[in-house]
Motif scaffolding. Structure first.
Motif, PDB file in Angstrom:
ATOM      1  N   VAL A 125       0.847  -1.201   0.000  1.00 39.27           N
ATOM      2  CA  VAL A 125       0.000   0.000   0.000  1.00 39.27           C
ATOM      3  C   VAL A 125       0.883   1.252   0.000  1.00 39.27           C
ATOM      4  O   VAL A 125       1.707   1.433   0.891  1.00 39.27           O
ATOM      5  CB  VAL A 125      -0.919   0.011   1.243  1.00 39.27           C
ATOM      6  N   CYS A 126       0.677   2.102  -1.011  1.00 37.55           N
ATOM      7  CA  CYS A 126       1.517   3.301  -1.154  1.00 37.55           C
ATOM      8  C   CYS A 126       0.836   4.529  -0.565  1.00 37.55           C
ATOM      9  O   CYS A 126      -0.357   4.757  -0.804  1.00 37.55           O
ATOM     10  CB  CYS A 126       1.797   3.589  -2.622  1.00 37.55           C
ATOM     11  N   VAL A 127       1.609   5.291   0.173  1.00 43.48           N
ATOM     12  CA  VAL A 127       1.129   6.569   0.715  1.00 43.48           C
ATOM     13  C   VAL A 127       2.223   7.613   0.494  1.00 43.48           C
ATOM     14  O   VAL A 127       3.381   7.263   0.273  1.00 43.48           O
ATOM     15  CB  VAL A 127       0.811   6.464   2.230  1.00 43.48           C
ATOM     16  N   ILE A 164       3.829  -1.519   3.615  1.00 40.20           N
ATOM     17  CA  ILE A 164       3.531  -0.108   3.327  1.00 40.20           C
ATOM     18  C   ILE A 164       4.711   0.484   2.559  1.00 40.20           C
ATOM     19  O   ILE A 164       5.871   0.180   2.868  1.00 40.20           O
ATOM     20  CB  ILE A 164       3.369   0.705   4.643  1.00 40.20           C
ATOM     21  N   ALA A 165       4.410   1.315   1.573  1.00 42.76           N
ATOM     22  CA  ALA A 165       5.492   2.038   0.896  1.00 42.76           C
ATOM     23  C   ALA A 165       5.249   3.530   1.078  1.00 42.76           C
ATOM     24  O   ALA A 165       4.193   4.048   0.667  1.00 42.76           O
ATOM     25  CB  ALA A 165       5.533   1.691  -0.584  1.00 42.76           C
ATOM     26  N   TYR A 166       6.203   4.195   1.703  1.00 38.73           N
ATOM     27  CA  TYR A 166       6.131   5.650   1.807  1.00 38.73           C
ATOM     28  C   TYR A 166       6.843   6.236   0.603  1.00 38.73           C
ATOM     29  O   TYR A 166       8.050   6.062   0.434  1.00 38.73           O
ATOM     30  CB  TYR A 166       6.788   6.161   3.099  1.00 38.73           C
ATOM     31  N   GLU A 167       6.063   6.906  -0.251  1.00 41.32           N
ATOM     32  CA  GLU A 167       6.626   7.490  -1.460  1.00 41.32           C
ATOM     33  C   GLU A 167       6.202   8.953  -1.569  1.00 41.32           C
ATOM     34  O   GLU A 167       5.097   9.245  -2.050  1.00 41.32           O
ATOM     35  CB  GLU A 167       6.124   6.729  -2.694  1.00 41.32           C
ATOM     36  N   PRO A 168       7.059   9.872  -1.127  1.00 46.57           N
ATOM     37  CA  PRO A 168       6.704  11.279  -1.312  1.00 46.57           C
ATOM     38  C   PRO A 168       6.575  11.569  -2.811  1.00 46.57           C
ATOM     39  O   PRO A 168       7.487  11.243  -3.579  1.00 46.57           O
ATOM     40  CB  PRO A 168       7.877  12.041  -0.697  1.00 46.57           C
ATOM     41  N   VAL A 169       5.438  12.117  -3.200  1.00 44.18           N
ATOM     42  CA  VAL A 169       5.158  12.292  -4.631  1.00 44.18           C
ATOM     43  C   VAL A 169       6.239  13.137  -5.308  1.00 44.18           C
ATOM     44  O   VAL A 169       6.637  12.873  -6.439  1.00 44.18           O
ATOM     45  CB  VAL A 169       3.744  12.922  -4.822  1.00 44.18           C
ATOM     46  N   TRP A 170       6.772  14.107  -4.569  1.00 46.14           N
ATOM     47  CA  TRP A 170       7.787  15.013  -5.126  1.00 46.14           C
ATOM     48  C   TRP A 170       9.129  14.319  -5.344  1.00 46.14           C
ATOM     49  O   TRP A 170      10.023  14.889  -5.970  1.00 46.14           O
ATOM     50  CB  TRP A 170       7.957  16.233  -4.221  1.00 46.14           C
TER      51      TRP A 170
END
Ligand code: PGA
Length: 253
Positions: A125-127, A164-170
């Motif tokens: 799950v990406c956030v 969980i995957a933390y992926e800052p969009v920037w």
């Protein structure tokens, strides 16, 4: 102890022949690495072939997306049971590109998470926040909402199946990597959220990956952070040597 996890998200790249070449390149270049979950996410068309080619290897296969309904009149969509049937054991859910270009909401993410788990696919799950949300300052509220809605009403047992995957969009595909301090801060908060929402055991056992311009030159520093259990790699996963070097840069924690 959490087993480290490195996943390659190939996005809309790779014909079947190219995908086979890439996965063979990974297998030839890296013999069975101990204690690492290595996952590749090819496009749907290459899922079955890559699952077959990887059957007796350490590489597991993930879908990049699934539809939230189980089957029916949804022309052009792919159900969780189909990707399972093609050999996938994971499904990436709620990637920021799905949220941005295909209008995927947290409610849809929650449905997809449930349908994945029902069909024994482990959701990745990406956030992550946008640049604007980060600059406003209170970006963890955004991430917390993505998590609380996306994982709503899951039992502890099901929650422990998730990655969980933390992926800052920037930081996705931009070459801008979050600093180690920024990454660790968010990962720790995500882990605390999981502990608070589910249980200490769930919080301690769920793997939290970082994603966003991960490459061999920066992976060692990121992967060494206490609350980072691995990476979701886009661009650099399309070249076997780069992907292998990222796996090799995992520390023994
Ligand atoms: P990137 O993509 O590594 O190319 O930034 C990461 C992702 O979108 O999962």
């Amino acid at each position: 102890m959490r087993v480290p996890f490195i996943a390659g998200n190939w996005k809309m790249n790779m014909t079947i022949a190219e995908a086979v070449e890439l996965v063979n390149g990974i297998q030839i270049g890296l013999k069975w690495p101990e204690e690492v979950d290595v996952v590749v996410a090819p496009p749907f068309t290459a899922l079955k072939m890559i699952s077959e080619v990887s059957k007796d290897s350490y590489i597991a296969v993930s879908a990049q997306n699934i539809h939230q309904e189980e089957n029916g009149a949804y022309t052009g969509e792919i159900a969780a049971s189909f990707v399972k049937d093609a050999g996938a054991t994971y499904a990436i859910i709620g990637h920021s590109e799905r949220r941005q270009y295909f209008g995927e909401t947290d409610e849809v993410v929650n449905k997809k998470v449930r349908v994945a788990l029902k069909h024994e696919l482990k959701p990745i799950v990406c956030v992550g926040e946008t640049l604007e949300q980060r600059e406003k300052g209170d970006f963890f509220t955004v991430i917390e909402e993505q998590l609380s809605k996306g994982l709503e009403d899951l039992t502890k047992v099901l929650a422990s199946e998730i990655v969980i995957a933390y992926e800052p969009v920037w930081a996705i595909g931009t070459g801008k990597v979050a600093t180690p301090t920024q990454v660790e801060e968010v990962h720790e908060k995500i882990r605390n959220f999981l502990k608070k929402t589910f249980s200490d055991e769930v919080g301690e056992s769920v793997r939290i990956l970082y994603g966003g311009s991960v490459k061999p030159s920066n992976s060692q520093e990121i992967l060494a952070l206490p609350n980072v259990d691995g990476a979701l790699v886009g661009g650099a996963s399309l070249k076997a040597p780069d992907f292998i070097n990222i796996i090799k840069s995992l520390p023994s924690k």
